[in-house]
Design a protein around this motif. Structure first.
Motif, short mmCIF file in Angstrom:
data_model
loop_
_atom_site.label_atom_id
_atom_site.label_comp_id
_atom_site.label_asym_id
_atom_site.label_seq_id
_atom_site.Cartn_x
_atom_site.Cartn_y
_atom_site.Cartn_z
N ALA A 170 -9.13 -11.10 14.97
CA ALA A 170 -10.57 -11.15 15.25
C ALA A 170 -11.18 -9.77 15.37
N GLN A 171 -10.40 -8.76 15.78
CA GLN A 171 -10.94 -7.41 15.94
C GLN A 171 -10.50 -6.46 14.84
N ARG A 172 -9.31 -6.68 14.31
CA ARG A 172 -8.79 -5.86 13.22
C ARG A 172 -8.04 -6.77 12.25
N PHE A 173 -7.93 -6.33 11.00
CA PHE A 173 -7.12 -7.09 10.06
C PHE A 173 -5.67 -7.06 10.50
N VAL A 174 -5.22 -5.90 10.97
CA VAL A 174 -3.87 -5.76 11.50
C VAL A 174 -3.89 -4.58 12.46
N SER A 175 -2.99 -4.58 13.44
CA SER A 175 -2.98 -3.50 14.42
C SER A 175 -2.63 -2.17 13.75
N VAL A 176 -3.08 -1.09 14.39
CA VAL A 176 -2.85 0.25 13.84
C VAL A 176 -1.35 0.52 13.72
N GLU A 177 -0.59 0.18 14.74
CA GLU A 177 0.85 0.49 14.74
C GLU A 177 1.57 -0.23 13.60
N VAL A 178 1.35 -1.53 13.47
CA VAL A 178 2.03 -2.28 12.41
C VAL A 178 1.49 -1.88 11.05
N GLY A 179 0.19 -1.70 10.92
CA GLY A 179 -0.38 -1.30 9.64
C GLY A 179 0.17 0.04 9.16
N ARG A 180 0.32 0.98 10.09
CA ARG A 180 0.86 2.28 9.71
C ARG A 180 2.31 2.15 9.26
N GLN A 181 3.11 1.39 10.00
CA GLN A 181 4.51 1.21 9.60
C GLN A 181 4.60 0.58 8.21
N ALA A 182 3.77 -0.40 7.94
CA ALA A 182 3.81 -1.08 6.65
C ALA A 182 3.43 -0.13 5.52
N LEU A 183 2.35 0.62 5.70
CA LEU A 183 1.92 1.53 4.63
C LEU A 183 2.91 2.68 4.44
N GLU A 184 3.52 3.16 5.51
CA GLU A 184 4.52 4.22 5.37
C GLU A 184 5.74 3.72 4.59
N LEU A 185 6.18 2.50 4.86
CA LEU A 185 7.30 1.92 4.12
C LEU A 185 6.93 1.75 2.64
N MET A 186 5.74 1.21 2.38
CA MET A 186 5.31 1.00 1.00
C MET A 186 5.15 2.34 0.26
N ALA A 187 4.59 3.34 0.93
CA ALA A 187 4.41 4.64 0.29
C ALA A 187 5.75 5.27 -0.07
N ASP A 188 6.73 5.12 0.80
CA ASP A 188 8.06 5.65 0.52
C ASP A 188 8.65 4.99 -0.73
N LEU A 189 8.54 3.66 -0.82
CA LEU A 189 9.06 2.95 -1.99
C LEU A 189 8.25 3.29 -3.25
N ALA A 190 6.94 3.36 -3.11
CA ALA A 190 6.09 3.63 -4.27
C ALA A 190 6.35 5.02 -4.85
N SER A 191 6.77 5.96 -4.01
CA SER A 191 7.01 7.33 -4.48
C SER A 191 8.16 7.41 -5.46
N ARG A 192 9.05 6.40 -5.47
CA ARG A 192 10.20 6.41 -6.39
C ARG A 192 10.15 5.27 -7.41
N ALA A 193 9.06 4.53 -7.44
CA ALA A 193 8.97 3.36 -8.31
C ALA A 193 8.84 3.77 -9.77
N PRO A 194 9.27 2.91 -10.71
CA PRO A 194 9.05 3.18 -12.12
C PRO A 194 7.57 3.42 -12.41
N ARG A 195 7.29 4.31 -13.33
CA ARG A 195 5.93 4.80 -13.55
C ARG A 195 4.93 3.71 -13.86
N ARG A 196 5.28 2.72 -14.69
CA ARG A 196 4.33 1.71 -15.11
C ARG A 196 4.17 0.57 -14.11
N ALA A 197 5.06 0.48 -13.16
CA ALA A 197 5.10 -0.68 -12.27
C ALA A 197 3.78 -0.96 -11.54
#
Length: 379
Positions: A170-197
């Motif tokens: 109701a106040q946020r789409f997701v909490s700051v703590e969990v949202g940050r953890q999720a984006l940090e994990l995704m950014a780490d994986l995306a940094s090594r992903a195949p170029r076209r993916a």
């Protein structure tokens, strides 16, 4: 009296098209199915489609806009509560419940799907079960994320669920703590992903996995049984979505499709019988799978006969579909989903900070809800 004519719209993939077309051709109905691409299915305003078609295949987040515009008929009114209850008892996971709003069923779940893990087993020594194992695998094999179109937000949402929080507060789409953890994990994986993916939608990712060896694993992608066919030269193995720790909830965002009747449709007894036929046990366990479909009946998902030729696709992902997160269905959500996905991609590319991305997602989420950020809220 001339026979009534009906026109339907579905999405252009064998899974979304073939069974519907074949069933219509085998019936006595004058029913024609048109198709549009996956991107159109995901984002075209439902009220525009409903103004032109009698039958529409849609995704459950469209319901908020559909009901706000009054463009669908409820199946409770068309076939009665007892029939709806029988369909609910037969459905896998929340596939039918996702189409219930205001106590009424607005679409029948012809098709069930959720985000699961996809692996080329011949390229990976062991399928990862935990997110930490996914990260480790990405350092020795090509691991891709599903980020095209709305899928950047859907992947983000699923990671948040695995971290223990369902989005859409109701106040946020997701909490700051969990949202940050999720984006940090995704950014780490995306940094090594195949170029076209990043440019490939789920169909594109899975097609590439069956065509060459550039992608070995996708931790979250909508399951398509057609790519699990064991007769393929490079079949994809589908397994449960990753968890944070053993025994915790797999993070996954429900997909699948529902068949709705619009308010312009003059539903005849014959048309309603056709819908009942599509939802019947024999058709769900026989006709639909035989025509590249992905049934919504739990009995089909547990059937040894259906699982054997597709590498246990259904049983191997059943726990994930049973626990999948159902997206918000309020008016404006589909537009929010499109806009917020672009923000997630910007954060993963480093164009904006994670803090700024979470703030923008919250702003869009609350704007759709008709609210503003609380005074002085930290991001």
């Amino acid at each position: 009296m001339s026979q009534p004519t009906f026109r339907g719209l579905t999405w252009d993939h064998p899974r979304g098209r073939d069974a519907l077309v074949a069933a219509a051709e085998a019936s006595d109905l004058d029913l024609t199915w048109d198709v549009h691409p996956l991107s159109g299915f995901e984002s075209t305003p439902i009220e525009e489609i409903a103004a032109r078609y009698d039958l529409v295949v849609l995704d459950h987040p469209h319901l908020g806009d559909a009901l706000a515009h009054g463009c669908l008929q409820s199946f409770d009114d068309l076939v009665g509560h007892e029939q709806v209850a029988a369909w609910a008892d037969a459905a896998v996971g929340p596939s039918l419940a996702s189409y219930v709003m205001d106590g009424l069923l607005w679409a029948v779940p012809l098709d069930a799907a959720t985000q699961v893990a996809a692996t080329r087993a011949d390229l990976v020594d062991r399928v990862p079960r935990l997110w930490s194992e996914v990260a480790a695998l990405s350092r020795r094999a090509p691991v891709a994320l599903s980020l095209a179109g709305p899928h950047a937000l859907l992947t983000f949402s699923s990671v948040c669920v695995a971290l223990g929080e369902e989005p859409g507060g109701a106040q946020r789409f997701v909490s700051v703590e969990v949202g940050r953890q999720a984006l940090e994990l995704m950014a780490d994986l995306a940094s090594r992903a195949p170029r076209r993916a990043p440019d490939l939608d789920p169909i594109g990712l899975l097609a590439e996995m069956t065509e060459d060896d550039t992608i070995a694993h996708v931790p979250l992608v909508y399951g398509y049984v057609t790519y699990a066919d064991t007769t393929l030269d490079r079949p994809v193995r589908f397994t449960e979505a990753p968890t944070l720790a053993l025994g915790t909830r797999p993070g996954s965002t429900l997909g699948g499709t529902g068949l709705a009747l619009t308010t312009r449709c003059q539903a005849t007894p014959e048309l309603l019988d056709h819908v009942r036929h599509l939802m019947s046990g024999p058709v769900q366990q026989g006709f639909i799978p035989a025509h590249a479909g992905q049934p919504s009946a739990r009995a089909a998902w547990t059937s040894p006969a259906l699982n054997e030729p597709v590498g246990d696709f259904y049983r191997g992902t059943l726990e994930t579909v049973e626990q999948a997160w159902v997206r918000p269905r309020h008016p404006g959500y589909v537009t929010f989903q499109t806009e917020a996905a672009e923000v997630v991609r910007e954060a993963l590319a480093g164009s904006i900070s994670i803090a700024a991305a979470l703030g923008r997602i919250d702003d869009r989420h609350l704007a759709v809800l008709g609210r503003t950020n609380p005074e002085g809220a930290a991001r």
